[in-house]
Write an enzyme that holds these catalytic residues in place. Structure first.
Site, PDB file in Angstrom:
ATOM      1  N   CYS A 294       1.928  15.307 -15.424  1.00 11.57           N
ATOM      2  CA  CYS A 294       1.089  16.463 -15.761  1.00 11.57           C
ATOM      3  C   CYS A 294      -0.273  15.952 -16.218  1.00 11.57           C
ATOM      4  O   CYS A 294      -0.360  15.164 -17.152  1.00 11.57           O
ATOM      5  CB  CYS A 294       1.752  17.282 -16.863  1.00 11.57           C
ATOM      6  SG  CYS A 294       0.676  18.567 -17.519  1.00 11.57           S
TER       7      CYS A 294
ATOM      8  N   ASP B  62       6.408   4.651  -1.394  1.00  8.55           N
ATOM      9  CA  ASP B  62       7.750   5.194  -1.161  1.00  8.55           C
ATOM     10  C   ASP B  62       8.864   4.516  -1.950  1.00  8.55           C
ATOM     11  O   ASP B  62      10.002   5.001  -1.963  1.00  8.55           O
ATOM     12  CB  ASP B  62       8.078   5.172   0.342  1.00  8.55           C
ATOM     13  CG  ASP B  62       7.920   3.791   0.974  1.00  8.55           C
ATOM     14  OD1 ASP B  62       8.261   2.785   0.328  1.00  8.55           O
ATOM     15  OD2 ASP B  62       7.453   3.723   2.130  1.00  8.55           O
TER      16      ASP B  62
ATOM     17  N   HIS C 183      -1.177   1.562  -4.480  1.00  8.59           N
ATOM     18  CA  HIS C 183      -1.487   2.998  -4.414  1.00  8.59           C
ATOM     19  C   HIS C 183      -0.535   3.830  -5.274  1.00  8.59           C
ATOM     20  O   HIS C 183      -0.383   5.029  -5.040  1.00  8.59           O
ATOM     21  CB  HIS C 183      -1.486   3.475  -2.955  1.00  8.59           C
ATOM     22  CG  HIS C 183      -2.555   2.825  -2.127  1.00  8.59           C
ATOM     23  ND1 HIS C 183      -2.551   2.814  -0.747  1.00  8.59           N
ATOM     24  CD2 HIS C 183      -3.685   2.167  -2.488  1.00  8.59           C
ATOM     25  CE1 HIS C 183      -3.624   2.157  -0.308  1.00  8.59           C
ATOM     26  NE2 HIS C 183      -4.318   1.750  -1.344  1.00  8.59           N
TER      27      HIS C 183
ATOM     28  N   CYS D   1       4.233  21.909 -20.878  1.00  3.96           N
ATOM     29  CA  CYS D   1       3.062  22.696 -21.304  1.00  3.96           C
ATOM     30  C   CYS D   1       2.719  23.831 -20.348  1.00  3.96           C
ATOM     31  O   CYS D   1       1.795  24.593 -20.612  1.00  3.96           O
ATOM     32  CB  CYS D   1       1.854  21.779 -21.503  1.00  3.96           C
ATOM     33  SG  CYS D   1       1.085  21.244 -19.954  1.00  3.96           S
TER      34      CYS D   1
ATOM     35  N   GLN E  98       0.851  -1.197   0.000  1.00  7.12           N
ATOM     36  CA  GLN E  98       0.000   0.000   0.000  1.00  7.12           C
ATOM     37  C   GLN E  98       0.888   1.250   0.000  1.00  7.12           C
ATOM     38  O   GLN E  98       0.373   2.359  -0.086  1.00  7.12           O
ATOM     39  CB  GLN E  98      -0.885   0.008   1.247  1.00  7.12           C
ATOM     40  CG  GLN E  98      -1.856  -1.164   1.322  1.00  7.12           C
ATOM     41  CD  GLN E  98      -2.462  -1.288   2.700  1.00  7.12           C
ATOM     42  OE1 GLN E  98      -1.961  -1.996   3.563  1.00  7.12           O
ATOM     43  NE2 GLN E  98      -3.545  -0.597   2.915  1.00  7.12           N
TER      44      GLN E  98
ATOM     45  N   ALA F 211       8.414  -4.095  12.712  1.00 10.55           N
ATOM     46  CA  ALA F 211       8.784  -4.852  11.511  1.00 10.55           C
ATOM     47  C   ALA F 211      10.301  -4.975  11.352  1.00 10.55           C
ATOM     48  O   ALA F 211      10.810  -6.025  10.956  1.00 10.55           O
ATOM     49  CB  ALA F 211       8.182  -4.175  10.275  1.00 10.55           C
TER      50      ALA F 211
HETATM   51  P1  NAD Z   1      -1.748   1.366   7.501  1.00 14.28           P
HETATM   52  O1  NAD Z   1      -3.217   1.312   7.397  1.00 14.28           O
HETATM   53  O2  NAD Z   1      -0.995   0.386   6.730  1.00 14.28           O
HETATM   54  O3  NAD Z   1      -1.389   1.404   9.146  1.00 14.28           O
HETATM   55  C1  NAD Z   1      -0.081   1.402   9.681  1.00 14.28           C
HETATM   56  C2  NAD Z   1       0.012   0.287  10.749  1.00 14.28           C
HETATM   57  O4  NAD Z   1       1.384   0.021  11.006  1.00 14.28           O
HETATM   58  C3  NAD Z   1      -0.629   0.664  12.095  1.00 14.28           C
HETATM   59  O5  NAD Z   1      -1.524  -0.368  12.468  1.00 14.28           O
HETATM   60  C4  NAD Z   1       0.557   0.711  13.068  1.00 14.28           C
HETATM   61  O6  NAD Z   1       0.252   0.193  14.336  1.00 14.28           O
HETATM   62  C5  NAD Z   1       1.574  -0.170  12.390  1.00 14.28           C
HETATM   63  N1  NAD Z   1       2.969   0.156  12.678  1.00 14.28           N
HETATM   64  C6  NAD Z   1       3.542   1.367  12.921  1.00 14.28           C
HETATM   65  N2  NAD Z   1       4.861   1.255  13.063  1.00 14.28           N
HETATM   66  C7  NAD Z   1       5.168  -0.055  12.907  1.00 14.28           C
HETATM   67  C8  NAD Z   1       6.392  -0.801  12.934  1.00 14.28           C
HETATM   68  N3  NAD Z   1       7.578  -0.201  13.143  1.00 14.28           N
HETATM   69  N4  NAD Z   1       6.331  -2.130  12.728  1.00 14.28           N
HETATM   70  C9  NAD Z   1       5.151  -2.738  12.508  1.00 14.28           C
HETATM   71  N5  NAD Z   1       3.955  -2.080  12.484  1.00 14.28           N
HETATM   72  C10 NAD Z   1       3.976  -0.755  12.674  1.00 14.28           C
HETATM   73  O7  NAD Z   1      -1.184   2.589   6.952  1.00 14.28           O
HETATM   74  P2  NAD Z   1      -1.726   4.044   7.185  1.00 14.28           P
HETATM   75  O8  NAD Z   1      -0.629   4.715   7.866  1.00 14.28           O
HETATM   76  O9  NAD Z   1      -3.051   3.994   7.797  1.00 14.28           O
HETATM   77  O10 NAD Z   1      -1.863   4.578   5.690  1.00 14.28           O
HETATM   78  C11 NAD Z   1      -2.844   4.164   4.765  1.00 14.28           C
HETATM   79  C12 NAD Z   1      -2.335   4.465   3.359  1.00 14.28           C
HETATM   80  O11 NAD Z   1      -1.628   5.714   3.303  1.00 14.28           O
HETATM   81  C13 NAD Z   1      -1.291   3.500   2.910  1.00 14.28           C
HETATM   82  O12 NAD Z   1      -1.920   2.361   2.489  1.00 14.28           O
HETATM   83  C14 NAD Z   1      -0.543   4.309   1.842  1.00 14.28           C
HETATM   84  O13 NAD Z   1      -1.204   4.346   0.628  1.00 14.28           O
HETATM   85  C15 NAD Z   1      -0.531   5.677   2.420  1.00 14.28           C
HETATM   86  N6  NAD Z   1       0.746   5.928   3.130  1.00 14.28           N
HETATM   87  C16 NAD Z   1       1.930   5.510   2.573  1.00 14.28           C
HETATM   88  C17 NAD Z   1       3.123   5.691   3.239  1.00 14.28           C
HETATM   89  C18 NAD Z   1       4.400   5.209   2.603  1.00 14.28           C
HETATM   90  O14 NAD Z   1       4.473   5.101   1.380  1.00 14.28           O
HETATM   91  N7  NAD Z   1       5.421   4.880   3.388  1.00 14.28           N
HETATM   92  C19 NAD Z   1       3.125   6.318   4.488  1.00 14.28           C
HETATM   93  C20 NAD Z   1       1.905   6.762   5.037  1.00 14.28           C
HETATM   94  C21 NAD Z   1       0.722   6.545   4.334  1.00 14.28           C
HETATM   95 ZN    ZN Z   2       2.072  19.306 -19.233  1.00 14.01          ZN
END
Ligand code: NAD
Ligand code: ZN
Length: 248
Positions: A125, A102, A117, A152, A99, A234
């Protein structure tokens, strides 16, 4: 202990699939949306990062991106990303469905990455379709707000991410569900499992016979259908899981 049990399951996987959320990148310094220290405590992404808001006022979007972007662009993969790449090299995972936007799984060496995502590393653009790297556009924000298209002059320069209110890329969603249905082990990492349809992917895997392992800092709604739930970071749990899996 639960990591050992998870390693036993991983060691037998022939079609293991990982599903990752923002939590796996938290230890790389990228804040999550939800959970402790999440971005929703600071501002409402549904307002800022919605397609309606972007089309109404790209500057409002890019002002937040100006603050948040540099940390995301500078982030490096952490031991959690590297452990998933190692599990793929060892044949225990066949793909990572993420999801996140990054790009850190690719940086860590994961080969088959399905981005539900989109990617924040490219900007497109909306007027003429031309693309630029996010780093280039990010650098221009110092002198230009909102950033303009070099081709553009258009003002709707949108990162190739799925904003709130936009449809998810159908090929990626279909590939993710096909992988889930064929998976024997589904490893969910760092996702609150409340964003749909991503949250349906592990249920689809379990419905088709997969064993579910959840690694997350906090409880998730799918813990009750998981074979193993590991509450932890993680970047600490996954390297241990990868090491024990290769030893099992
Ligand atoms: P999410 O729904 O995937 O929730 C994050 C989860 O990770 C939480 O339940 C939290 O308890 C857990 N968590 C936090 N730190 C952790 C660690 N060190 N180890 C294990 N678990 C941990 O994500 P969200 O933040 O609700 O975001 C939803 C959407 O927003 C994502 O699916 C994405 O599209 C976007 N988003 C992307 C990024 C990125 O690209 N890094 C960052 C923020 C949001
Ligand atoms: Zn353009």
């Amino acid at each position: 202990m639960s990591v050992e049990r998870a390693a036993e399951l991983m060691a037998r996987a022939r079609a293991g699939v990982a599903l990752t959320g923002a939590g796996i990148s938290a230890e790389s310094g990228i804040p999550t949306f939800r959970g402790a220290g999440g971005l929703w405590a600071q501002y409402d992404p549904v307002k800022v990062a919605s397609i309606d808001n972007f089309l109404r006022d790209p500057s409002a979007y890019w002002k937040v991106a100006k603050e948040r972007g540099p940390a995301v662009l500078a982030a490096r993969p952490n031991p959690g990303h590297h452990a998933l790449a190692a599990l793929e090299r060892a044949g225990r995972l066949i793909a990572v469905v993420t999801q996140n936007t990054d790009g850190l799984h690719q940086d860590a060496g994961s080969r088959r990455v399905i981005e539900l995502h989109g990617s924040g590393r490219t900007v497109q653009c909306l007027d003429c379709g031309s693309r630029e790297s996010r780093a280039e556009v990010q650098a221009r924000l110092e002198v230009e707000m909102p950033p303009r298209c070099k081709m553009c002059g258009g003002i709707f320069m949108k990162p190739t991410v799925v904003l709130f209110g936009e449809a998810m890329p159908i090929p990626a969603v279909e590939e993710a569900f096909a992988l889930a249905r064929a998976a024997d082990v589904m490893l969910v990492v760092g996702s609150s499992l409340v964003v749909y349809p991503a949250a349906h992917i592990p249920s689809a895997a379990v419905d088709h016979g997969a064993t579910l392992i959840v690694v997350n800092a906090e409880p998730t709604p799918l813990d009750r259908i998981a074979e193993v739930v590991i509450r932890g970071r993680a970047g600490e749990v996954l390297p241990e899981l990868a090491t024990l899996t290769s030893a099992a």
